[in-house]
Motif scaffolding. Structure first.
Motif, PDB file in Angstrom:
ATOM      1  N   VAL A 207      20.285   8.160   3.711  1.00  0.00           N
ATOM      2  CA  VAL A 207      19.723   8.550   1.814  1.00  0.00           C
ATOM      3  C   VAL A 207      18.272   8.742   2.255  1.00  0.00           C
ATOM      4  O   VAL A 207      17.950   9.329   3.017  1.00  0.00           O
ATOM      5  N   TRP A 208      17.711   9.703   1.438  1.00  0.00           N
ATOM      6  CA  TRP A 208      16.692   9.742   0.205  1.00  0.00           C
ATOM      7  C   TRP A 208      15.977   8.960   0.119  1.00  0.00           C
ATOM      8  O   TRP A 208      16.139   8.157  -0.776  1.00  0.00           O
ATOM      9  N   VAL A 209      14.183   8.405   0.810  1.00  0.00           N
ATOM     10  CA  VAL A 209      14.086   7.942   0.699  1.00  0.00           C
ATOM     11  C   VAL A 209      11.936   8.595  -0.459  1.00  0.00           C
ATOM     12  O   VAL A 209      12.257   9.142   0.233  1.00  0.00           O
ATOM     13  N   VAL A 210      12.189   7.952  -1.186  1.00  0.00           N
ATOM     14  CA  VAL A 210      11.320   8.762  -2.187  1.00  0.00           C
ATOM     15  C   VAL A 210      10.119   8.113  -3.249  1.00  0.00           C
ATOM     16  O   VAL A 210      10.400   7.233  -3.824  1.00  0.00           O
ATOM     17  N   ALA A 211       8.790   8.663  -2.526  1.00  0.00           N
ATOM     18  CA  ALA A 211       7.730   8.041  -2.995  1.00  0.00           C
ATOM     19  C   ALA A 211       7.870   8.333  -4.527  1.00  0.00           C
ATOM     20  O   ALA A 211       7.968  10.264  -4.890  1.00  0.00           O
ATOM     21  N   TYR A 212       6.520   7.622  -4.689  1.00  0.00           N
ATOM     22  CA  TYR A 212       6.298   7.858  -6.181  1.00  0.00           C
ATOM     23  C   TYR A 212       4.562   7.997  -6.948  1.00  0.00           C
ATOM     24  O   TYR A 212       4.102   7.134  -5.993  1.00  0.00           O
ATOM     25  N   ARG A 213       4.052   8.738  -7.782  1.00  0.00           N
ATOM     26  CA  ARG A 213       2.882   8.523  -8.406  1.00  0.00           C
ATOM     27  C   ARG A 213       2.310   8.857  -9.340  1.00  0.00           C
ATOM     28  O   ARG A 213       3.305   9.252 -10.321  1.00  0.00           O
ATOM     29  N   ASP A 214       1.605   8.179  -9.805  1.00  0.00           N
ATOM     30  CA  ASP A 214       1.200   8.494 -11.629  1.00  0.00           C
ATOM     31  C   ASP A 214       0.614   9.701 -11.329  1.00  0.00           C
ATOM     32  O   ASP A 214      -0.817  10.558 -10.949  1.00  0.00           O
ATOM     33  N   PRO A 215       1.131  10.935 -11.910  1.00  0.00           N
ATOM     34  CA  PRO A 215       0.453  12.266 -12.186  1.00  0.00           C
ATOM     35  C   PRO A 215      -1.342  11.951 -12.783  1.00  0.00           C
ATOM     36  O   PRO A 215      -1.825  12.666 -12.022  1.00  0.00           O
ATOM     37  N   ALA A 216      -1.767  11.333 -13.675  1.00  0.00           N
ATOM     38  CA  ALA A 216      -2.907  11.142 -14.228  1.00  0.00           C
ATOM     39  C   ALA A 216      -3.833  10.194 -13.385  1.00  0.00           C
ATOM     40  O   ALA A 216      -5.090  10.337 -13.013  1.00  0.00           O
ATOM     41  N   GLU A 217      -3.482   9.781 -11.857  1.00  0.00           N
ATOM     42  CA  GLU A 217      -4.598   9.098 -10.995  1.00  0.00           C
ATOM     43  C   GLU A 217      -3.570   9.588  -9.685  1.00  0.00           C
ATOM     44  O   GLU A 217      -3.005   7.821  -9.348  1.00  0.00           O
ATOM     45  N   PRO A 218      -3.599  10.927  -9.065  1.00  0.00           N
ATOM     46  CA  PRO A 218      -3.312  11.140  -8.232  1.00  0.00           C
ATOM     47  C   PRO A 218      -3.659  10.351  -6.581  1.00  0.00           C
ATOM     48  O   PRO A 218      -2.707  10.699  -6.026  1.00  0.00           O
ATOM     49  N   ASP A 219      -5.418   9.805  -6.572  1.00  0.00           N
ATOM     50  CA  ASP A 219      -5.417   9.188  -5.751  1.00  0.00           C
ATOM     51  C   ASP A 219      -5.386   7.649  -5.813  1.00  0.00           C
ATOM     52  O   ASP A 219      -6.085   6.767  -5.110  1.00  0.00           O
ATOM     53  N   ALA A 220      -4.739   7.017  -6.952  1.00  0.00           N
ATOM     54  CA  ALA A 220      -4.534   5.582  -6.978  1.00  0.00           C
ATOM     55  C   ALA A 220      -3.447   4.671  -6.671  1.00  0.00           C
ATOM     56  O   ALA A 220      -1.895   5.410  -5.636  1.00  0.00           O
ATOM     57  N   ALA A 221      -3.941   3.707  -5.762  1.00  0.00           N
ATOM     58  CA  ALA A 221      -2.415   3.678  -4.929  1.00  0.00           C
ATOM     59  C   ALA A 221      -1.868   2.222  -5.782  1.00  0.00           C
ATOM     60  O   ALA A 221      -1.937   1.848  -6.779  1.00  0.00           O
ATOM     61  N   LEU A 222       0.127   2.237  -5.937  1.00  0.00           N
ATOM     62  CA  LEU A 222       0.545   2.149  -6.558  1.00  0.00           C
ATOM     63  C   LEU A 222       1.874   0.986  -5.550  1.00  0.00           C
ATOM     64  O   LEU A 222       1.527   0.404  -4.462  1.00  0.00           O
ATOM     65  N   ASP A 223       1.341  -0.410  -6.598  1.00  0.00           N
ATOM     66  CA  ASP A 223       2.380  -1.439  -5.867  1.00  0.00           C
ATOM     67  C   ASP A 223       3.174  -1.412  -6.239  1.00  0.00           C
ATOM     68  O   ASP A 223       3.850  -0.905  -7.143  1.00  0.00           O
ATOM     69  N   GLY A 224       4.374  -1.628  -5.584  1.00  0.00           N
ATOM     70  CA  GLY A 224       5.776  -1.321  -5.785  1.00  0.00           C
ATOM     71  C   GLY A 224       6.781  -0.621  -4.131  1.00  0.00           C
ATOM     72  O   GLY A 224       5.716  -0.410  -3.782  1.00  0.00           O
ATOM     73  N   GLY A 225       7.469  -0.288  -4.595  1.00  0.00           N
ATOM     74  CA  GLY A 225       8.284   0.366  -3.360  1.00  0.00           C
ATOM     75  C   GLY A 225       8.511   1.670  -3.408  1.00  0.00           C
ATOM     76  O   GLY A 225       8.150   2.697  -3.683  1.00  0.00           O
TER      77      GLY A 225
ATOM     78  N   GLY B  10      23.804  11.203  -5.291  1.00  0.00           N
ATOM     79  CA  GLY B  10      23.328  11.047  -6.290  1.00  0.00           C
ATOM     80  C   GLY B  10      22.773   9.919  -7.819  1.00  0.00           C
ATOM     81  O   GLY B  10      22.212   9.235  -8.313  1.00  0.00           O
ATOM     82  N   GLY B  11      23.143   8.274  -6.604  1.00  0.00           N
ATOM     83  CA  GLY B  11      22.781   7.121  -6.891  1.00  0.00           C
ATOM     84  C   GLY B  11      21.296   6.908  -7.068  1.00  0.00           C
ATOM     85  O   GLY B  11      20.688   7.823  -5.592  1.00  0.00           O
ATOM     86  N   VAL B  12      20.265   6.727  -7.664  1.00  0.00           N
ATOM     87  CA  VAL B  12      19.459   6.228  -7.763  1.00  0.00           C
ATOM     88  C   VAL B  12      19.269   4.702  -7.724  1.00  0.00           C
ATOM     89  O   VAL B  12      19.796   4.174  -8.773  1.00  0.00           O
ATOM     90  N   HIS B  13      18.370   4.228  -7.027  1.00  0.00           N
ATOM     91  CA  HIS B  13      17.903   2.847  -6.409  1.00  0.00           C
ATOM     92  C   HIS B  13      17.003   2.550  -6.449  1.00  0.00           C
ATOM     93  O   HIS B  13      15.860   2.951  -5.590  1.00  0.00           O
ATOM     94  N   ASP B  14      16.066   1.643  -6.761  1.00  0.00           N
ATOM     95  CA  ASP B  14      14.942   0.884  -7.357  1.00  0.00           C
ATOM     96  C   ASP B  14      14.476   0.135  -5.872  1.00  0.00           C
ATOM     97  O   ASP B  14      15.856  -1.006  -5.363  1.00  0.00           O
ATOM     98  N   MET B  15      13.304   0.236  -4.928  1.00  0.00           N
ATOM     99  CA  MET B  15      13.719   0.041  -3.424  1.00  0.00           C
ATOM    100  C   MET B  15      12.222  -1.137  -3.734  1.00  0.00           C
ATOM    101  O   MET B  15      11.005  -0.600  -4.533  1.00  0.00           O
ATOM    102  N   GLY B  16      12.281  -2.302  -3.236  1.00  0.00           N
ATOM    103  CA  GLY B  16      10.953  -3.023  -2.732  1.00  0.00           C
ATOM    104  C   GLY B  16      10.252  -2.655  -1.931  1.00  0.00           C
ATOM    105  O   GLY B  16      10.204  -1.363  -1.270  1.00  0.00           O
TER     106      GLY B  16
ATOM    107  N   ASP C 291      17.812  -4.098   3.240  1.00  0.00           N
ATOM    108  CA  ASP C 291      18.582  -5.175   2.123  1.00  0.00           C
ATOM    109  C   ASP C 291      19.195  -4.850   1.273  1.00  0.00           C
ATOM    110  O   ASP C 291      20.385  -4.789   0.149  1.00  0.00           O
ATOM    111  N   LEU C 292      18.795  -3.704   0.631  1.00  0.00           N
ATOM    112  CA  LEU C 292      18.819  -1.964  -0.499  1.00  0.00           C
ATOM    113  C   LEU C 292      20.454  -2.569   0.044  1.00  0.00           C
ATOM    114  O   LEU C 292      21.608  -1.976  -0.446  1.00  0.00           O
ATOM    115  N   MET C 293      20.375  -1.647   1.381  1.00  0.00           N
ATOM    116  CA  MET C 293      21.580  -0.747   2.353  1.00  0.00           C
ATOM    117  C   MET C 293      22.651  -2.294   1.953  1.00  0.00           C
ATOM    118  O   MET C 293      23.924  -0.694   1.778  1.00  0.00           O
TER     119      MET C 293
END
Length: 116
Positions: free
Chosen positions: A39-57, A65-71, A79-81
């Motif tokens: 599967v593909w593990v996709v990271a994300y960020r806030d484009p308005a604050e590209p250097d900010a660290a995000l809490d979350g998975g 093509g299914g998309v699932h949130d991961m902690g 656990d998700l798999m």
């Protein structure tokens, strides 16, 4: 029929679509392939604050093509798999449905063992 997700660009596109549907301004920033789960593990960020660290998975995009949130806790992908019935060597989740009404205790025990 949904096309297969075969590249990191397609995984990121699907993740971005999912994030837009959720109404958040976050965007996919990178994708890596899990060799263990395929599967593909996709990271994300806030484009308005590209250097900010995000809490979350992260998001997990399956080849179907299914998309699932991961902690973000250790073992979150495992656990998700497991919840999706997609750990190494598992049969497809729809094949492993619970036994029908009237199943014996042995049937139930075998099903429960197959889900571990």
């Amino acid at each position: 029929m949904v096309g297969l997700v075969t590249s990191h660009q397609e995984a990121k596109r699907r993740a971005d679509e999912h994030l837009r549907e959720q109404g958040v301004r976050l965007r996919a920033s990178g994708a890596s392939r899990s060799a263990r789960y395929g599967v593909w593990v996709v990271a994300y960020r806030d484009p308005a604050e590209p250097d900010a660290a995000l809490d979350g998975g992260a998001l997990v995009v399956t080849d179907e093509g299914g998309v699932h949130d991961m902690g973000s806790v250790p073992g979150a992908l495992d656990d998700l798999m497991m919840a999706l019935g997609r750990w190494p060597g598992a049969e497809p989740a729809d094949v492993l449905g619970p036994p029908a009404d009237g199943a014996t205790v042995t049937d139930l025990a075998a099903w429960a063992e197959s889900r571990r």
